[in-house]
Design a protein around this motif. Structure first.
Motif, mmCIF file in Angstrom:
data_model
loop_
_atom_site.group_PDB
_atom_site.id
_atom_site.type_symbol
_atom_site.label_atom_id
_atom_site.label_comp_id
_atom_site.label_asym_id
_atom_site.label_seq_id
_atom_site.Cartn_x
_atom_site.Cartn_y
_atom_site.Cartn_z
ATOM 1 N N VAL A 25 0.841 -1.201 0.000
ATOM 2 C CA VAL A 25 0.000 0.000 0.000
ATOM 3 C C VAL A 25 0.877 1.251 0.000
ATOM 4 O O VAL A 25 0.654 2.194 -0.764
ATOM 5 N N ALA A 26 1.888 1.253 0.858
ATOM 6 C CA ALA A 26 2.799 2.396 0.932
ATOM 7 C C ALA A 26 3.578 2.560 -0.372
ATOM 8 O O ALA A 26 3.831 3.678 -0.826
ATOM 9 N N LEU A 27 3.952 1.443 -0.982
ATOM 10 C CA LEU A 27 4.689 1.498 -2.244
ATOM 11 C C LEU A 27 3.847 2.174 -3.320
ATOM 12 O O LEU A 27 4.341 3.031 -4.068
ATOM 13 N N LEU A 28 2.572 1.817 -3.408
ATOM 14 C CA LEU A 28 1.688 2.444 -4.392
ATOM 15 C C LEU A 28 1.449 3.907 -4.060
ATOM 16 O O LEU A 28 1.643 4.789 -4.903
ATOM 17 N N ASN A 29 1.038 4.183 -2.821
ATOM 18 C CA ASN A 29 0.579 5.531 -2.467
ATOM 19 C C ASN A 29 1.706 6.558 -2.356
ATOM 20 O O ASN A 29 1.539 7.707 -2.767
ATOM 21 N N SER A 30 2.827 6.162 -1.793
ATOM 22 C CA SER A 30 3.883 7.155 -1.537
ATOM 23 C C SER A 30 5.022 7.117 -2.543
ATOM 24 O O SER A 30 5.767 8.097 -2.665
ATOM 25 N N TYR A 31 5.169 6.027 -3.273
ATOM 26 C CA TYR A 31 6.266 5.959 -4.251
ATOM 27 C C TYR A 31 5.744 5.984 -5.686
ATOM 28 O O TYR A 31 6.083 6.876 -6.457
ATOM 29 N N VAL A 32 4.906 5.038 -6.048
ATOM 30 C CA VAL A 32 4.471 4.932 -7.443
ATOM 31 C C VAL A 32 3.666 6.156 -7.866
ATOM 32 O O VAL A 32 3.965 6.788 -8.887
ATOM 33 N N LEU A 33 2.641 6.502 -7.082
ATOM 34 C CA LEU A 33 1.774 7.616 -7.483
ATOM 35 C C LEU A 33 2.488 8.960 -7.439
ATOM 36 O O LEU A 33 2.071 9.909 -8.111
ATOM 37 N N ASN A 34 3.573 9.060 -6.679
ATOM 38 C CA ASN A 34 4.334 10.307 -6.613
ATOM 39 C C ASN A 34 5.420 10.402 -7.680
ATOM 40 O O ASN A 34 5.958 11.486 -7.917
ATOM 41 N N ASN A 35 5.750 9.274 -8.306
ATOM 42 C CA ASN A 35 6.860 9.274 -9.253
ATOM 43 C C ASN A 35 6.487 8.818 -10.662
ATOM 44 O O ASN A 35 7.275 9.000 -11.591
ATOM 45 N N TYR A 36 5.312 8.240 -10.810
ATOM 46 C CA TYR A 36 4.910 7.702 -12.106
ATOM 47 C C TYR A 36 3.460 8.065 -12.387
ATOM 48 O O TYR A 36 2.700 8.340 -11.477
ATOM 49 N N SER A 37 3.109 7.998 -13.654
ATOM 50 C CA SER A 37 1.714 8.160 -14.060
ATOM 51 C C SER A 37 1.147 6.777 -14.360
ATOM 52 O O SER A 37 1.730 6.013 -15.140
ATOM 53 N N LEU A 38 0.011 6.455 -13.756
ATOM 54 C CA LEU A 38 -0.597 5.153 -14.004
ATOM 55 C C LEU A 38 -1.097 5.007 -15.438
ATOM 56 O O LEU A 38 -1.416 3.902 -15.870
ATOM 57 N N SER A 39 -1.128 6.103 -16.176
ATOM 58 C CA SER A 39 -1.582 6.020 -17.565
ATOM 59 C C SER A 39 -0.604 5.223 -18.427
ATOM 60 O O SER A 39 -0.988 4.658 -19.456
ATOM 61 N N ASP A 40 0.676 5.183 -18.016
ATOM 62 C CA ASP A 40 1.642 4.393 -18.788
ATOM 63 C C ASP A 40 2.465 3.471 -17.897
ATOM 64 O O ASP A 40 3.553 3.024 -18.265
ATOM 65 N N THR A 41 1.943 3.183 -16.715
ATOM 66 C CA THR A 41 2.645 2.333 -15.752
ATOM 67 C C THR A 41 1.674 1.304 -15.198
ATOM 68 O O THR A 41 0.518 1.627 -14.924
#
Length: 294
Positions: free
Chosen positions: A80-96
């Motif tokens: 959960v922390a990986l998605l919320n604090s790392y992925v969503l802050n560093n990547y766009s889910l539109s191409d990730t």
């Protein structure tokens, strides 16, 4: 160990099971939703958490999340922390995309991220040991180029000498975020066409072979996989990996992205909704369930 202590661990483990990817999906997207929500409320009480006589389901979920963050930081909380604090802050889910529990070789990668790059995240909570870490990382490099271990910030010393220099390290911080401690280096020396092919479903590996070679081998169903491997043997392992990544990226529907980022979805639920491939109708039902009182 006292009976009270044993019961405490049993109750925490039971609560963690409900606050997991499978547990949350079972509670929020199946017909016995009310029964599951009542069970969650009972578990909170057993764990010593005060709850109102009538509570919204969203409140029960958030209370469970906060209690587990303090007392039982299991693997799902790291994800959960990986998605919320790392992925969503560093990547766009539109191409990730993120893939959960992806089998590669004899191991299962906790989380895989694919966009222009590809990363594997192996989570080792305070409840885990580094016993199988070497074997797991070795398997991950047969299909992917960057590998990270994700550990609690207090255990850096325990794991620092357990991994090669090209392996990255991330930490679960005291603020419940995932922080970068050491970046991973791209490492392609162990990429293995056979292992990548075995990680795919049949229709996926046939697609891979066709996209790379422009044809499929003439073979009986029993011999098809081996024929595909033989056909790919003359191609670059990096070309195979590029197509391999493109194909597994298709497993997540991009239409889910906007829905899981809606502020109405609690942080702990976002990942379970993402892996459920949440659609618009399911989202509407989810919001209704979150506002139901138990």
């Amino acid at each position: 160990m006292s009976l009270g202590r044993i019961n405490s661990q049993v109750n925490l483990s039971a609560l963690a099971k409900m606050m997991s990817n499978a547990g949350l999906q079972r509670m929020m997207f199946t017909d016995n939703f009310k029964q599951q929500a009542k069970h969650l409320k009972q578990l909170l009480k057993k764990n010593g958490v005060e709850v109102e006589k009538k509570s919204y389901v969203s409140e029960l979920i958030n209370s469970s999340y906060e209690h587990l963050l303090t007392h039982y930081r299991h693997e799902y909380l790291y994800k959960v922390a990986l998605l919320n604090s790392y992925v969503l802050n560093n990547y766009s889910l539109s191409d990730t995309i993120l893939l959960n529990e992806f089998k590669i070789g004899n191991s299962k990668a906790d989380t895989i991220l694919i966009n222009g790059t590809n990363k594997v995240f192996e989570i080792k909570t305070e409840l885990d040991s580094p016993e199988r870490l070497y074997t797991q990382i070795n398997d991950y490099y047969k299909g992917f180029s960057e590998v990270y271990i994700v550990i609690h910030h207090s255990e850096i010393g325990k794991y620092l000498n357990c991994v090669d220099d090209h392996v990255g390290i991330m930490t679960f911080s005291k603020h419940h975020t995932i922080d970068l401690f050491k970046p991973a280096q791209t490492y392609n020396e162990k990429l293995d066409i056979l292992v990548m092919m075995k990680a795919l479903r049949k229709e996926e590996y046939l697609q891979l072979v066709y996209e790379i070679t422009g044809k499929l081998p003439e073979a009986t169903p029993v011999r098809m996989f081996k024929a595909c491997i033989n056909l790919l043997s003359s191609y670059s392992v990096l070309d195979v990996q590029n197509t391999f990544l493109k194909i597994i990226k298709q497993r997540i529907s991009l239409s889910t992205n906007d829905l899981v980022q809606d502020p109405s979805v609690p942080d702990i639920l976002r990942l379970a909704c993402y892996h459920y491939n949440l659609n618009q109708n399911q989202y509407i039902s989810l919001i209704e369930r979150l506002t139901h009182q138990i």
